[in-house]
Structures are given as structure tokens and as C-alpha cells.
Design an enzyme around this catalytic site. Structure first.
Site, PDB file in Angstrom:
ATOM      1  N   HIS A  52       1.741 -60.969  12.224  1.00 47.81           N
ATOM      2  CA  HIS A  52       2.839 -60.956  11.255  1.00 47.81           C
ATOM      3  C   HIS A  52       3.196 -62.387  10.895  1.00 47.81           C
ATOM      4  O   HIS A  52       3.605 -63.181  11.750  1.00 47.81           O
ATOM      5  CB  HIS A  52       4.060 -60.214  11.827  1.00 47.81           C
ATOM      6  N   GLU A  98       6.491 -64.521  11.899  1.00 47.64           N
ATOM      7  CA  GLU A  98       6.902 -64.603  13.307  1.00 47.64           C
ATOM      8  C   GLU A  98       6.291 -65.843  13.940  1.00 47.64           C
ATOM      9  O   GLU A  98       5.403 -65.777  14.791  1.00 47.64           O
ATOM     10  CB  GLU A  98       6.503 -63.292  14.004  1.00 47.64           C
ATOM     11  N   ARG A 154       5.493 -61.300   5.568  1.00 49.92           N
ATOM     12  CA  ARG A 154       5.043 -60.635   6.805  1.00 49.92           C
ATOM     13  C   ARG A 154       3.571 -60.207   6.760  1.00 49.92           C
ATOM     14  O   ARG A 154       2.856 -60.247   7.744  1.00 49.92           O
ATOM     15  CB  ARG A 154       5.929 -59.399   7.016  1.00 49.92           C
ATOM     16  N   HIS A 164       4.307 -61.104  19.080  1.00 49.47           N
ATOM     17  CA  HIS A 164       5.197 -60.948  17.919  1.00 49.47           C
ATOM     18  C   HIS A 164       6.580 -61.518  18.248  1.00 49.47           C
ATOM     19  O   HIS A 164       6.844 -61.956  19.349  1.00 49.47           O
ATOM     20  CB  HIS A 164       5.394 -59.457  17.598  1.00 49.47           C
ATOM     21  N   GLU A 193       7.432 -58.898  22.003  1.00 51.39           N
ATOM     22  CA  GLU A 193       8.388 -59.309  20.969  1.00 51.39           C
ATOM     23  C   GLU A 193       9.184 -60.436  21.612  1.00 51.39           C
ATOM     24  O   GLU A 193       9.956 -60.202  22.542  1.00 51.39           O
ATOM     25  CB  GLU A 193       9.326 -58.153  20.576  1.00 51.39           C
TER      26      GLU A 193
HETATM   27  O1  0X9 Z   1       6.711 -53.213  13.629  1.00 55.12           O
HETATM   28  C1  0X9 Z   1       5.885 -53.851  14.280  1.00 55.12           C
HETATM   29  O2  0X9 Z   1       4.708 -53.922  13.958  1.00 55.12           O
HETATM   30  C2  0X9 Z   1       6.325 -54.584  15.558  1.00 55.12           C
HETATM   31  N1  0X9 Z   1       7.633 -55.132  15.405  1.00 55.12           N
HETATM   32  S1  0X9 Z   1       7.840 -56.449  14.452  1.00 55.12           S
HETATM   33  O3  0X9 Z   1       9.260 -56.728  14.341  1.00 55.12           O
HETATM   34  N2  0X9 Z   1       7.186 -57.708  15.169  1.00 55.12           N
HETATM   35  O4  0X9 Z   1       7.213 -56.231  13.198  1.00 55.12           O
HETATM   36  C3  0X9 Z   1       6.286 -53.595  16.709  1.00 55.12           C
HETATM   37  C4  0X9 Z   1       4.898 -53.237  17.028  1.00 55.12           C
HETATM   38  C5  0X9 Z   1       4.764 -52.259  18.106  1.00 55.12           C
HETATM   39  N3  0X9 Z   1       3.459 -51.723  18.015  1.00 55.12           N
HETATM   40  C6  0X9 Z   1       3.234 -50.538  17.449  1.00 55.12           C
HETATM   41  N4  0X9 Z   1       4.198 -49.763  17.139  1.00 55.12           N
HETATM   42  N5  0X9 Z   1       1.982 -50.180  17.289  1.00 55.12           N
HETATM   43 ZN    ZN Z   2       5.523 -58.508  14.324  1.00 53.56          ZN
END
Ligand code: 0X9
Ligand code: ZN
Length: 444
Positions: free
Chosen positions: A202, A205, A260, A329, A404
Site C-alpha cells: 500500500h 503506508e 494507496r 502495513h 499494521e
Molecule cells: O485493508 C487492508 O488491506 C489492510 N489494512 S490497511 O489499512 N493497511 O489497508 C488489512 C489487511 C489484512 N489482510 C487481509 N484482510 N487479507
Molecule cells: Zn495497508
């Protein structure tokens, strides 16, 4: 006479041609007086209202968290729709608190803190080149550009030829190289278990690539000096991809700090796919949007993006040896366990949780920061097509986690994604401590 006319016309023509052929410069995106607000839905009706707002075609709101019952959600609200949004929210009894009054000023502050002068004016009023090292000689603790990361990787691998090797896993959509560094004693033998780290999928980040860079530096500079590092390099090969979405990352530096996605062209004049929705695991399921302009658009098909294909292929070619897969992330301070796409837990959930909890405990000992371990559906929201879910479910890597990192939450006056450079090292130090524990605890 004709010569005289040409004398006058020629420069004019040159200017006109130059103007015509000059590339159209899109200005950098600004967020003057845009707000970051937080709401805390406590009823399903409020969650549904938020979801509607999120998918509102003209409001173009950027939700930094997905609406979830009894969980705070931070929303970036452009100034021109601010009144409408607050009205919509108050209709369902939601009264947002204002975290940031002017998002652009926070971005400007971050930019100012990153700028290094090329020269200084000395006491005689004369400009001289400052004694500062060129940035790419030391990017540890800095928000480096993709090309700086590239040359830094080559340089550091050159300095430790017996411990590191850089290779390309392919090119990004816009042709940037995606460099992977292999670190470990005897890594050329390709026999040891692998710890895989992917960072920066992303774009906005920024602390994620910066933490990968710190980790690479720590491993290489402390081998043979720090017994823990030495042991972890004797026991494992570390394969680290510090910049997993180079085009998006560059775009977040030059054009839009809050970008992003990738930068591939989509329908409807929209750009980019969420690469962490683009892996072939429950593709297009929970936590995705069919709107190509959305930040959680998964693409037209799984692995439509060069970046995710490159990661897939590199991972598959090493799958048998990869014992631990990590995706870096920000933000929220979580160690996410699988699965992200479903509330169903893997059969080894207990073991995955045990190791993650151990990581959280050691992380806290460094600077007192609190992380939480658990699955995205339990802690955040379900989201399909993510790299770590694919690594576990399809590539068969037992231990797969998503970090995260800092901050825990967007706070008053400080945005979640925009984290001061001074927090990179403390963040990376505590993450390192958790990595040591996780690498020590896994059974393979
Ligand atoms: O939404 C996402 O991809 C992640 N959070 S972020 O705020 N960094 O964008 C969480 C990813 C968790 N992984 C999956 N859900 N596969
Ligand atoms: Zn992310």
C-alpha cells in the site's frame, strides 16, 4: 526582408511548438482544509448509513477504516462535502469528532521535516555545500524514494557479498524494478528455511518500507557482532521485498500523499487496483468494491497487476522453503493472523495466535507500545484477495501474518498514515523485537 521575417518568426514558432509539445503537468494533489473525522457506530443502522456514505458516487470519501459495529472509523472528508457529510451523519445520530482540521498542513509538516538543504549559508553570508551525506548513502530512518531504495540495496549487498544478494522479481506497471534482497549465511546454497517480508504494497503506508530497510540494515551490519542476529542469519534466509508497489509509492511521494493503489489504467478514467485485494483468494469477495475508482477495487481479475504477479511467481518458486510470510502495513498496531477474508479460523489458529501473542509481548518491552493479535474480521473488517491469505491458503506457508504498524490510531493533529520520520526507528526497533520472537517460536 525574408530573413528579417524569419528572424522574428523563428523564435515565435519555436516557443509555440515547445508550448504545444510540452507534457501537460498535472498538479500535485492538495488537501487544503480537508478534514479527518472519527465516528463510532454503535448500531447496525449507523453502520449501514456509513457504508452508504462510503459508496456515495459523488462524495468520494476516503474511509481509513471500514465501518464496523462498535469500532471507530476515521474518514477523510474533502472540504466541499464536509457540511453534507455531517448532515448525513447527524441524521442517524452520529456526531463526528474532528481529528484534523486541515489535512494539507499535516502533509506539509511531514514534507518540511524530510527536506535536507543542499547548501547552508555560513557566518560570512557565503553559500557552501553542507557536510550532509547524499541521502542515498544512508536511508535508514528516512522515507526514501524508490530509486534511493534501489541503489541502497545494491550498495549494501556489495558491502556484504557473502551475506546478501539482490535480484529483480520483475518490473512494475510503469517499468520500475522490483528488487528483492536475499540475506543469510550461505544463502547461495538455497537450503535453509526462509522468512519472507513484503513491505509497501500500500503506497501511502510509508513506515512499512522504512521498517523493511531498517531490518535489512540490522541483519547485515550486526552479523557476527550481535549473537541473536547471527543465529537468525545462520538459521534462516531472509527474503525481503522492501518496495512492493513502486509506482504507487512514487506517486504518493510526487503527486498524492494519500495514494494507496497501483497505477494501472482502469475503466471510467480511474487509476489503480488495491494490490492487497488482487491475489487469488476469494477474489472480489468481502471488503472489495466493484467501483474502479474505489481504494478497495480488486481489479478485473486476480493477478491483473504486474506487481502481484511478480510477488506470486517469486513466492511460488520458493514456497517449499518459506516458513514465515510477513506483510508490512500501517496503521493500527496489530499483528493480524489468518484469515482476513473469512471469519472461519484456520485449523492451526491456536498455534498462529500463540506465536503472534508472543510477538506482541516482546514488541511491548522495547518502547511500551501495545499491539493486538487477531484476525482482520475480529479486529478490523474482512477483506479478500490479500497477500498473506494467499500465502497461507494457496502457497501453503503455515505462518503468515500482516503487521499494521504505528500509529495505534490517527490522533488529534496527527494523521494515521502520515507519521513523523522520527518514529521510523522506534517503530522498527519494536517490530524487530517481535520478529526475533516470532522467528524463534515458529515450528517447522
Ligand atoms: O485493508 C487492508 O488491506 C489492510 N489494512 S490497511 O489499512 N493497511 O489497508 C488489512 C489487511 C489484512 N489482510 C487481509 N484482510 N487479507
Ligand atoms: Zn495497508
Amino acid at each position: 526582408m525574408a530573413g528579417r521575417i524569419m528572424q522574428v518568426l523563428f523564435p515565435l514558432l519555436t516557443v509555440m511548438l515547445a508550448v504545444k509539445s510540452a507534457p501537460i503537468q498535472t498538479p500535485r494533489k492538495t488537501y487544503n482544509m480537508d478534514k479527518l473525522v472519527r465516528v463510532h457506530p454503535t448500531s447496525l443502522e449507523q453502520v449501514v448509513a456509513l457504508e452508504k456514505l462510503q459508496n456515495h458516487p459523488s462524495m468520494k470519501l476516503d474511509f481509513w477504516k471500514v465501518p464496523h459495529l462498535n469500532t471507530s472509523v476515521d474518514i477523510h472528508v474533502p472540504i466541499h462535502v464536509y457540511n453534507d457529510v455531517t448532515k448525513h451523519l447527524s441524521r442517524v445520530g452520529l456526531h463526528p469528532s474532528l481529528l484534523i482540521n486541515d489535512l494539507q498542513s499535516v502533509i506539509d509538516q511531514e514534507q518540511a521535516s524530510m527536506e535536507i538543504p543542499d547548501y547552508v549559508i555560513n557566518s560570512f553570508g557565503v553559500m557552501s555545500i553542507s557536510g550532509l551525506k547524499p541521502r542515498n548513502s544512508d536511508i535508514v530512518g528516512k522515507y526514501a524514494r524508490h530509486s534511493e531504495i534501489d541503489s541502497w540495496l545494491i550498495n549494501i549487498a556489495d558491502q556484504y557479498p557473502t551475506l546478501a544478494k539482490v535480484e529483480s522479481i520483475g518490473s512494475s506497471h510503469e517499468g520500475r524494478d522490483m528488487k528483492l534482497i536475499r540475506i543469510g549465511k550461505n544463502n547461495e546454497a538455497r537450503t535453509k528455511p526462509i522468512i519472507w517480508i513484503e513491505a509497501g504494497i500500500h503506497a501511502r503506508e510509508w513506515v512499512a518500507p522504512a521498517t523493511a530497510i531498517y531490518t535489512i540494515h540490522k541483519l547485515l551490519t550486526e552479523y557476527g557482532i550481535n549473537p541473536v542476529v547471527t543465529q537468525l542469519m545462520d538459521e534462516f534466509d531472509w527474503l525481503i521485498l522492501p518496495s512492493a508497489n513502486p509506482d504507487g509509492y512514487e506517486y504518493s511521494h510526487t503527486m498524492d500523499r494519500l495514494w494507496r493503489k497501483t497505477r494501472s489504467r482502469q475503466s471510467g478514467r480511474c487509476t489503480g487496483v488495491d494490490p492487497n485485494r488482487n491475489f487469488d483468494i476469494s477474489f472480489g469477495g468481502a471488503g472489495t468494491s466493484t467501483n474502479p475508482c474505489s481504494d478497495i477495487y480488486p481489479g478485473t481479475s486476480a493477478f491483473s497487476e504486474s506487481e502481484t504477479r511478480n510477488i506470486r511467481d517469486a513466492l511460488l518458486s520458493e514456497r517449499a522453503r518459506i516458513k514465515l510470510f510477513l506483510s508490512f502495513h500501517a496503521y493500527s498496531q496489530l499483528i493480524l493472523t489468518p484469515y482476513g477474508y473469512t471469519s472461519i479460523k484456520p485449523s492451526d489458529n491456536q498455534e498462529l495466535m500463540r506465536v503472534a501473542e508472543a510477538g506482541v509481548a516482546s514488541l511491548k518491552t522495547i518502547h511500551g507500545e501495545m499491539y493486538t493479535a487477531g484476525t482482520p474480521p475480529d479486529l478490523l473488517y474482512a477483506a479478500s484477495g490479500g497477500s498473506y491469505d494467499w500465502a497461507k491458503s494457496v502457497a501453503g506457508i503455515q505462518y503468515a501474518y500482516t503487521y499494521e504498524m504505528r500509529p495505534a490510531e490517527a490522533s488529534f493533529g496527527q494523521s494515521g498514515f502520515i507519521l513523523s520520520e522520527s518514529e521510523i526507528i522506534p517503530n522498527a526497533e519494536e517490530v524487530w523485537a517481535s520478529l526475533v520472537t516470532i522467528a524463534t517460536e515458529i515450528q517447522y
